[in-house]
Design an enzyme around this catalytic site. Sequence first.
Site, PDB file in Angstrom:
ATOM      1  N   ASP A   1      18.917  -6.522  -8.426  1.00  0.00           N
ATOM      2  CA  ASP A   1      18.108  -6.406 -10.267  1.00  0.00           C
ATOM      3  C   ASP A   1      18.560  -7.274 -11.250  1.00  0.00           C
ATOM      4  O   ASP A   1      18.492  -7.586 -11.849  1.00  0.00           O
ATOM      5  CB  ASP A   1      19.837  -5.161  -9.891  1.00  0.00           C
TER       6      ASP A   1
ATOM      7  N   LYS B   1      10.773  20.612  -0.977  1.00  0.00           N
ATOM      8  CA  LYS B   1      11.985  19.096  -2.042  1.00  0.00           C
ATOM      9  C   LYS B   1      10.282  18.720  -2.399  1.00  0.00           C
ATOM     10  O   LYS B   1       9.351  18.168  -1.857  1.00  0.00           O
ATOM     11  CB  LYS B   1      12.355  18.480  -0.544  1.00  0.00           C
TER      12      LYS B   1
ATOM     13  N   CYS C   1      24.388 -22.190   9.429  1.00  0.00           N
ATOM     14  CA  CYS C   1      25.447 -22.605   9.819  1.00  0.00           C
ATOM     15  C   CYS C   1      25.621 -23.523  10.646  1.00  0.00           C
ATOM     16  O   CYS C   1      26.656 -24.329  10.934  1.00  0.00           O
ATOM     17  CB  CYS C   1      26.919 -22.420   8.790  1.00  0.00           C
TER      18      CYS C   1
ATOM     19  N   GLU D   1      13.044  19.621 -11.259  1.00  0.00           N
ATOM     20  CA  GLU D   1      12.530  18.589 -10.933  1.00  0.00           C
ATOM     21  C   GLU D   1      11.562  18.062 -11.374  1.00  0.00           C
ATOM     22  O   GLU D   1       9.984  19.091 -11.761  1.00  0.00           O
ATOM     23  CB  GLU D   1      12.363  18.397  -9.426  1.00  0.00           C
TER      24      GLU D   1
ATOM     25  N   GLU E   1      13.477  25.924   0.144  1.00  0.00           N
ATOM     26  CA  GLU E   1      12.441  25.919  -1.011  1.00  0.00           C
ATOM     27  C   GLU E   1      11.959  24.080  -0.715  1.00  0.00           C
ATOM     28  O   GLU E   1      12.429  23.108  -0.181  1.00  0.00           O
ATOM     29  CB  GLU E   1      12.808  25.711  -1.906  1.00  0.00           C
TER      30      GLU E   1
ATOM     31  N   TYR F   1      15.741  -9.284 -11.724  1.00  0.00           N
ATOM     32  CA  TYR F   1      15.056  -8.441 -12.209  1.00  0.00           C
ATOM     33  C   TYR F   1      15.527  -8.828 -13.944  1.00  0.00           C
ATOM     34  O   TYR F   1      14.828  -9.588 -14.445  1.00  0.00           O
ATOM     35  CB  TYR F   1      14.697  -7.413 -11.575  1.00  0.00           C
ATOM     36  N   ASP F   2      16.283  -8.637 -13.866  1.00  0.00           N
ATOM     37  CA  ASP F   2      16.945  -7.733 -15.324  1.00  0.00           C
ATOM     38  C   ASP F   2      17.237  -9.375 -16.033  1.00  0.00           C
ATOM     39  O   ASP F   2      16.796  -9.991 -16.817  1.00  0.00           O
ATOM     40  CB  ASP F   2      18.361  -8.081 -14.945  1.00  0.00           C
TER      41      ASP F   2
ATOM     42  N   LYS G   1      19.264  25.028   1.149  1.00  0.00           N
ATOM     43  CA  LYS G   1      21.201  25.575   0.873  1.00  0.00           C
ATOM     44  C   LYS G   1      22.135  26.685   1.025  1.00  0.00           C
ATOM     45  O   LYS G   1      21.412  27.602   1.330  1.00  0.00           O
ATOM     46  CB  LYS G   1      20.952  25.108  -0.685  1.00  0.00           C
TER      47      LYS G   1
ATOM     48  N   LEU H   1      20.874  14.471  -2.133  1.00  0.00           N
ATOM     49  CA  LEU H   1      20.870  15.732  -1.008  1.00  0.00           C
ATOM     50  C   LEU H   1      20.967  14.217   0.599  1.00  0.00           C
ATOM     51  O   LEU H   1      20.789  12.977   0.616  1.00  0.00           O
ATOM     52  CB  LEU H   1      19.552  16.028  -0.879  1.00  0.00           C
TER      53      LEU H   1
HETATM   54  S1  IVH Z   1      18.829  20.810  -5.093  1.00  0.00           S
HETATM   55  C1  IVH Z   1      23.524  19.648  -5.858  1.00  0.00           C
HETATM   56  N1  IVH Z   1      16.238  21.492  -4.496  1.00  0.00           N
HETATM   57  O1  IVH Z   1      15.523  15.504  -4.433  1.00  0.00           O
HETATM   58  C2  IVH Z   1      21.786  19.986  -5.407  1.00  0.00           C
HETATM   59  N2  IVH Z   1      16.955  19.243  -4.732  1.00  0.00           N
HETATM   60  O2  IVH Z   1      16.564  13.437  -2.624  1.00  0.00           O
HETATM   61  C3  IVH Z   1      20.747  19.254  -6.255  1.00  0.00           C
HETATM   62  N3  IVH Z   1      14.579  17.996  -4.789  1.00  0.00           N
HETATM   63  O3  IVH Z   1      17.563  14.486  -6.706  1.00  0.00           O
HETATM   64  C4  IVH Z   1      19.460  19.300  -5.510  1.00  0.00           C
HETATM   65  N4  IVH Z   1      13.183  19.215  -4.842  1.00  0.00           N
HETATM   66  O4  IVH Z   1      15.718  15.764  -7.825  1.00  0.00           O
HETATM   67  C5  IVH Z   1      16.920  20.216  -5.102  1.00  0.00           C
HETATM   68  N5  IVH Z   1      14.054  22.355  -4.414  1.00  0.00           N
HETATM   69  C6  IVH Z   1      15.583  20.977  -4.953  1.00  0.00           C
HETATM   70  C7  IVH Z   1      14.647  19.794  -4.694  1.00  0.00           C
HETATM   71  C8  IVH Z   1      15.632  18.804  -4.860  1.00  0.00           C
HETATM   72  C9  IVH Z   1      13.560  18.019  -4.890  1.00  0.00           C
HETATM   73  C10 IVH Z   1      15.142  16.110  -5.354  1.00  0.00           C
HETATM   74  C11 IVH Z   1      16.374  15.833  -6.336  1.00  0.00           C
HETATM   75  C12 IVH Z   1      17.656  15.023  -5.739  1.00  0.00           C
HETATM   76  C13 IVH Z   1      16.750  14.877  -4.801  1.00  0.00           C
HETATM   77  C14 IVH Z   1      17.821  14.594  -3.626  1.00  0.00           C
END
Ligand code: IVH
Length: 699
Positions: free
Chosen positions: A53, A138, A432, A195, A136, A56-57, A311, A103
């Site tokens: 970083d 991601k 070394c 998201e 759900e 890059y900066d 969850k 996550l």
């Molecule tokens: S829950 C405390 N649900 O995945 C729980 N995250 O890798 C907060 N994301 O930063 C996250 N779909 O940007 C949750 N159905 C979903 C999601 C989701 C995408 C993203 C979110 C998080 C990232 C983590």
Amino acid sequence: MATEDRLATLRPGTADPEGMQPDAAAAELADLAAAIAFHDARYHGEDSPVVSDADYDSLVARNRELEAAFPDLVRADSPSLRVGAPAAAGFGKVRHSRQMLSLNNGFSDEDIADFVTRVRRFLSLAEDDPLALTAEPKIDGLSLSLRYEDGRLVQAATRGDGTEGEDVTANVRTVEAVPGRLAGSPPTILEVRGELYMDRGDFLALNAAQEADGAKIFANPRNAAAGSLRQKDPAVTASRRLRFFAYSLGEVSAPLADTHMDSLAALGAMGFSINPLSKRCGDVAGLLEIYADIGTRRADLTYDIDGVVYKVDRHDYQDRLGQVARAPRWALAHKFPAEQAETVLNAIDIQVGRTGALTPVARLAPVTVGGVVVSNATLHNEDEIRRKDIRVGDHVVIQRAGDVIPQVVRVLTDRRPAGSAEFVFPDSCPECGAPAARPEGEAIRRCTNSLDCPAQRLEWLKHFVSRDAFDIEGLGSRQIDQFVGLGWVSRPSDIFRLAARRDELAELDGYGELSVGNLLAAIEARRNIGFERFIFALGIRQVGQATARLLALHFTTPQAMLAALRPDADLEATKADLVAIDQVGESMAADLIGFFASDGNRAAVEDLLAELDIIPPERPSDDSPVSGRTVVFTGTLSGMSRAEAKARAESLGAKVSGSVSAKTDFLVAGADAGSKARKAAELGVTVLDEESWLALIGG
Ligand code: IVH
């Protein structure tokens, strides 16, 4: 390749802009624009970035410096005008009222079963107690936190580092999928998290239009969404079709519901889009079924997803489960399998890291995997190379999954060129020359020269100044290379003595009075540093940020830490104390003890401490009756698992220890408490039963 290498290694020029000819400045600006675009593509495209970083900066800073001196030479494709150029857009910072978490990931069915087992164990659920779970998609976009007060959108912020993000309110207001006013009767304060993403069709149309305009092409829909959000001009954001799914809550003045699914339904009624594939189920088999179902629908969805998020449904369970480091214990991302591609392995380089580990890196003919150009992959260690019989010149299959570093999966041996030779892993340090040893039972070979190895020392110093460590503005990898080369810096404390070299510094290429003043001021400002950053900066093997924080809370002061880890202290007791900290295991404790057993390391730390004022860690809750007290749990607790009891005590600011000593404030004795209870009685330590403990901490 040649151009790519040149861009990858381009360093900012050092000539004083005042004395530069416009031709030279224009040429350098063209180089900088190309190099920064190259690094942006690596970084935003999630291929392994090839610069730190700080480096890059320094390119961005040099670009800014030249543009300030030659305003007429600002290019149409200047990084300072372009989307996604950090800092240039100048968004304000927002501190999140509740941390925005990431996550933990799971990949196999077993990982998912383990997750559910861990949750049940933590909550002390009996076998027949129900545990509702949700699944759900991601979404592959970027997370936003939207704050509503009295039903009106007052602030929108990106996740940033989870604690502090960027204020993108003006731009988010233009996104149709984000309600400006909520329907129904929302609580006074409501933070909605979710998201922001772009549909694949909209992404393709946008890229076509960008191409026609000669403007930036985005690597994937996520980058397009991020780029569209990070616009100086909200009108540009408004012209992009951004969408938003709500999936969790931040601060709320009153709960919406008792469960996640019901909260989602409530958010839907207020006007948010909720992903229609979100479902509730009751066990691992149910989760896996939904995962398979979403997997088969993946290709037909109009947006990119990279897995399924599970969850715990009940909010009261979520609260009890809490978080470890930056991820909740109550959620897990089940990632889809990685994407693969074939390419040729051109070379195997050995890198020497901060802790002496010799890491083999595959240099590949660049290839696109899942929309991103990959030219390096990790080979892990020598066993991996031997097991897969990976040779220079081989055709290989590589894969990348999400933000994981690309890996070599296997060799296509039938395409192996004639005369290829097995790779011989060096048994001495390529930097070394010292022997590189591989302790019995370990996979990693390490240079045995510790900080006398110039490569280890250099990496150690670079880690010391890195963003999550001392983070000194104007002092990044490049400057460390330079100052180490000049013999000015050989250990961290030397950085704080650079002020004595003010005149010599000012004579270096690229430095003037002003930049030397800025650098020295930035160094001065870091004499006050949080204890946890300090610990992280020491670069002890296995001690990441999360552990550093736990250690800071445990020891409170560096003096206490040094005393406990003195080679002649009772290290068995220290080890027991360390292992009693949630998340600290035997091997991490051994690495900590090992680090402080070295006279050289102790001297470097003590020397450094003489230059600093360490700020004690902020306790999570200072007004709790157990804050700062040392607690030991023993015996079987009935209402909660030992892990939950420990986590609760720590969140209230208590130190949890594994052994009773004169320093113990409370021994919490569950059923069948044995020798610890006797020892506590002998030492006059207050012994509490589970009920009195709960009464003490308020429930
Ligand atoms: S829950 C405390 N649900 O995945 C729980 N995250 O890798 C907060 N994301 O930063 C996250 N779909 O940007 C949750 N159905 C979903 C999601 C989701 C995408 C993203 C979110 C998080 C990232 C983590």
